[in-house]
Design a protein around this motif. Sequence first.
Motif, mmCIF file in Angstrom:
data_model
loop_
_atom_site.group_PDB
_atom_site.id
_atom_site.type_symbol
_atom_site.label_atom_id
_atom_site.label_comp_id
_atom_site.label_asym_id
_atom_site.label_seq_id
_atom_site.Cartn_x
_atom_site.Cartn_y
_atom_site.Cartn_z
ATOM 1 N N MET A 94 -6.017 2.641 -2.366
ATOM 2 C CA MET A 94 -4.967 2.785 -1.348
ATOM 3 C C MET A 94 -3.587 2.323 -1.809
ATOM 4 N N ALA A 95 -3.467 1.891 -3.050
ATOM 5 C CA ALA A 95 -2.155 1.505 -3.596
ATOM 6 C C ALA A 95 -1.941 2.184 -4.940
ATOM 7 N N ALA A 96 -2.675 1.758 -5.954
ATOM 8 C CA ALA A 96 -2.483 2.308 -7.294
ATOM 9 C C ALA A 96 -2.824 3.792 -7.353
ATOM 10 N N GLY A 97 -3.918 4.201 -6.692
ATOM 11 C CA GLY A 97 -4.356 5.594 -6.760
ATOM 12 C C GLY A 97 -3.354 6.576 -6.187
ATOM 13 N N PRO A 98 -2.912 6.396 -4.944
ATOM 14 C CA PRO A 98 -1.916 7.324 -4.397
ATOM 15 C C PRO A 98 -0.614 7.343 -5.200
ATOM 16 N N ALA A 99 -0.176 6.175 -5.680
ATOM 17 C CA ALA A 99 1.056 6.133 -6.471
ATOM 18 C C ALA A 99 0.901 6.947 -7.752
ATOM 19 N N ARG A 100 -0.247 6.821 -8.395
ATOM 20 C CA ARG A 100 -0.489 7.583 -9.630
ATOM 21 C C ARG A 100 -0.550 9.082 -9.357
ATOM 22 N N VAL A 101 -1.285 9.467 -8.340
ATOM 23 C CA VAL A 101 -1.458 10.894 -8.039
ATOM 24 C C VAL A 101 -0.113 11.559 -7.733
ATOM 25 N N ALA A 102 0.724 10.880 -6.959
ATOM 26 C CA ALA A 102 1.993 11.475 -6.530
ATOM 27 C C ALA A 102 3.122 11.278 -7.538
ATOM 28 N N GLY A 103 2.914 10.439 -8.543
ATOM 29 C CA GLY A 103 3.974 10.179 -9.498
ATOM 30 C C GLY A 103 5.036 9.238 -8.980
ATOM 31 N N LEU A 104 4.619 8.265 -8.154
ATOM 32 C CA LEU A 104 5.538 7.274 -7.597
ATOM 33 C C LEU A 104 5.635 6.103 -8.573
ATOM 34 N N ARG A 105 6.623 6.144 -9.427
ATOM 35 C CA ARG A 105 6.790 5.094 -10.420
ATOM 36 C C ARG A 105 7.309 3.818 -9.761
ATOM 37 N N GLY A 106 6.806 2.704 -10.257
ATOM 38 C CA GLY A 106 7.270 1.430 -9.723
ATOM 39 C C GLY A 106 6.651 1.037 -8.413
ATOM 40 N N LEU A 144 -16.217 7.899 -4.355
ATOM 41 C CA LEU A 144 -15.125 6.941 -4.515
ATOM 42 C C LEU A 144 -15.506 5.869 -5.532
ATOM 43 N N ALA A 145 -16.693 5.317 -5.389
ATOM 44 C CA ALA A 145 -17.139 4.259 -6.292
ATOM 45 C C ALA A 145 -17.216 4.761 -7.729
ATOM 46 N N ASP A 146 -17.568 6.031 -7.897
ATOM 47 C CA ASP A 146 -17.697 6.617 -9.233
ATOM 48 C C ASP A 146 -16.362 7.074 -9.820
ATOM 49 N N GLY A 147 -15.294 7.045 -9.016
ATOM 50 C CA GLY A 147 -13.989 7.480 -9.494
ATOM 51 C C GLY A 147 -13.756 8.971 -9.414
ATOM 52 N N LEU A 148 -14.669 9.700 -8.793
ATOM 53 C CA LEU A 148 -14.498 11.147 -8.673
ATOM 54 C C LEU A 148 -13.407 11.491 -7.661
ATOM 55 N N ILE A 149 -13.332 10.727 -6.575
ATOM 56 C CA ILE A 149 -12.227 10.838 -5.622
ATOM 57 C C ILE A 149 -11.162 9.840 -6.050
ATOM 58 N N ASP A 150 -9.921 10.291 -6.131
ATOM 59 C CA ASP A 150 -8.859 9.501 -6.747
ATOM 60 C C ASP A 150 -8.204 8.489 -5.818
ATOM 61 N N CYS A 151 -8.150 8.785 -4.528
ATOM 62 C CA CYS A 151 -7.394 7.888 -3.648
ATOM 63 C C CYS A 151 -7.778 8.126 -2.192
ATOM 64 N N VAL A 152 -7.342 7.182 -1.344
ATOM 65 C CA VAL A 152 -7.575 7.244 0.106
ATOM 66 C C VAL A 152 -6.225 7.128 0.803
ATOM 67 N N LEU A 200 0.837 -1.197 0.000
ATOM 68 C CA LEU A 200 0.000 0.000 0.000
ATOM 69 C C LEU A 200 0.872 1.247 0.000
ATOM 70 N N VAL A 201 0.292 2.353 -0.479
ATOM 71 C CA VAL A 201 1.016 3.616 -0.626
ATOM 72 C C VAL A 201 0.240 4.690 0.119
ATOM 73 N N ASP A 202 0.901 5.370 1.037
ATOM 74 C CA ASP A 202 0.262 6.429 1.814
ATOM 75 C C ASP A 202 1.029 7.729 1.569
ATOM 76 N N THR A 203 0.419 8.626 0.839
ATOM 77 C CA THR A 203 1.096 9.858 0.429
ATOM 78 C C THR A 203 0.789 11.047 1.334
ATOM 79 N N HIS A 204 0.240 10.778 2.527
ATOM 80 C CA HIS A 204 -0.115 11.887 3.423
ATOM 81 C C HIS A 204 0.153 11.479 4.871
#
Length: 449
Positions: free
Chosen positions: A368-380, A306-314, A60-64
């Motif tokens: 909680m994994a793919a979304g935060p990584a995408r938003v923050a630009g965490l490649r890999g 969240l279900a609709d994809g309007l919120i990007d990550c948790v 999991l990725v936590d960007t906050h």
Amino acid sequence: MTQHDLAVRARRALTPEGERSVTVGVRDGRVTSVLSGDDAVLIARREIVLADDEVLLPGLVDTHVHVNEPGRTRWEGFASATRAAALGGITTLLDMPLNSVPPTTTVGGLEAKRAAAEGKLAVDVGFWGGAVPENSRPGATKELAALWQEGVYGFKAFLSPSGVEEFGHLSPEELLAAAEAIGEFGGRLIVHAEDPAVLEDAPSAAGRDYAAFLASRPDTAENAAIARVIDAARATGTRVHVLHLSSASALPLIAQAKADGVPLTVETCPHYLTLEAEGVPAGATQYKCCPPIRDSANRDLLWRALADGLIDCVVSDHSPSTPELKDLDTGDFGTAWGGVSGLQVGFSAVWTEARSRGMSLEDVVRWMAAGPARVAGLRGKGGLTPGHDADFAVVAPEESFRVDVRELRHRNPVSPYDGAELFGRVRRTVLRGEDVRPDSTAGRMLVRD
């Protein structure tokens, strides 16, 4: 056949293609292959075989996360925060530029952070920079470019007082100047969005009544500030991100901005999704955060977004302090520090609520994994994908447990989740192919590519 360092065999795994049975090959700390079937032929020096009740997730990725070291290490620190993160299945976190002293608003502040983190990390850690009046006034933004060059992932700004003197909030003019400067080098601006004028006009918070505190942080303050952030993004084209959304009444603004092509992303947090104002006991200041936990109807709308994809990550917005600063003895919401401690249990809290609403583990991993990584630009990071770091969480989604705040690994024994019965026990966390153990210091400091 090439020999791998590790093979992970799982009857259930969450991959970008969905849940399936896999054998994952790992070499030199990276995923080399994801083969169909948990009995696929793959030669490896070592194996991890999941039990029938376990599911393999990407780390999991936590960007906050507010680590607070150096300067306020009694509140939290790199050793305690990263160990708590690992026990919650988190393998990567990004540290906020406050409440450390110095804050990460200069290259010197970033160097102090890195020095403080050296040799203490159980998981990988990257850093946000800070946009404050001193580096965001028109004509005085060179420090932002210098921080970006040093590898921060973006810049956090407050539009209302942050709660600490060394991290000031931006005026409308400074917000626009910061957005323009950050846009010039392709950065991202992440914003604590509450409008100070609306907060100033709201009733003051004092005493043990949570309803009075809630009235002091109305959703109109969030909505006005989010509108200002969207306007800055429209004017400059700079990527902007709204932090810790609690106000569901802001969702139409967000939806319209996204439909218009504004480069906007949005996060919310476990406490807004799993707790509700109606359930906050009098004087229970461990629930106090800004913006606040709102009512159950508001919570339902956040879940729908969240279900609709309007919120990007948790992400957690883990913002701890000492018990003394939470005023647990008086229970005064007006004077207590605002921040929720939930780093270690965020995944389980969200999964518990999601499963009760008929949502899937795959959804939670996306948030909680793919979304935060995408938003923050965490490649890999954030996916069971060849080429990604071999970061995994092994969870038993149907195993329940009761939270005991005394057993959580973050520094101070304060959390609104104390006593909660949650589903989804994290049984094992793996960082670049190696188990994260209680004394692990194998985490790396990340630098933006």
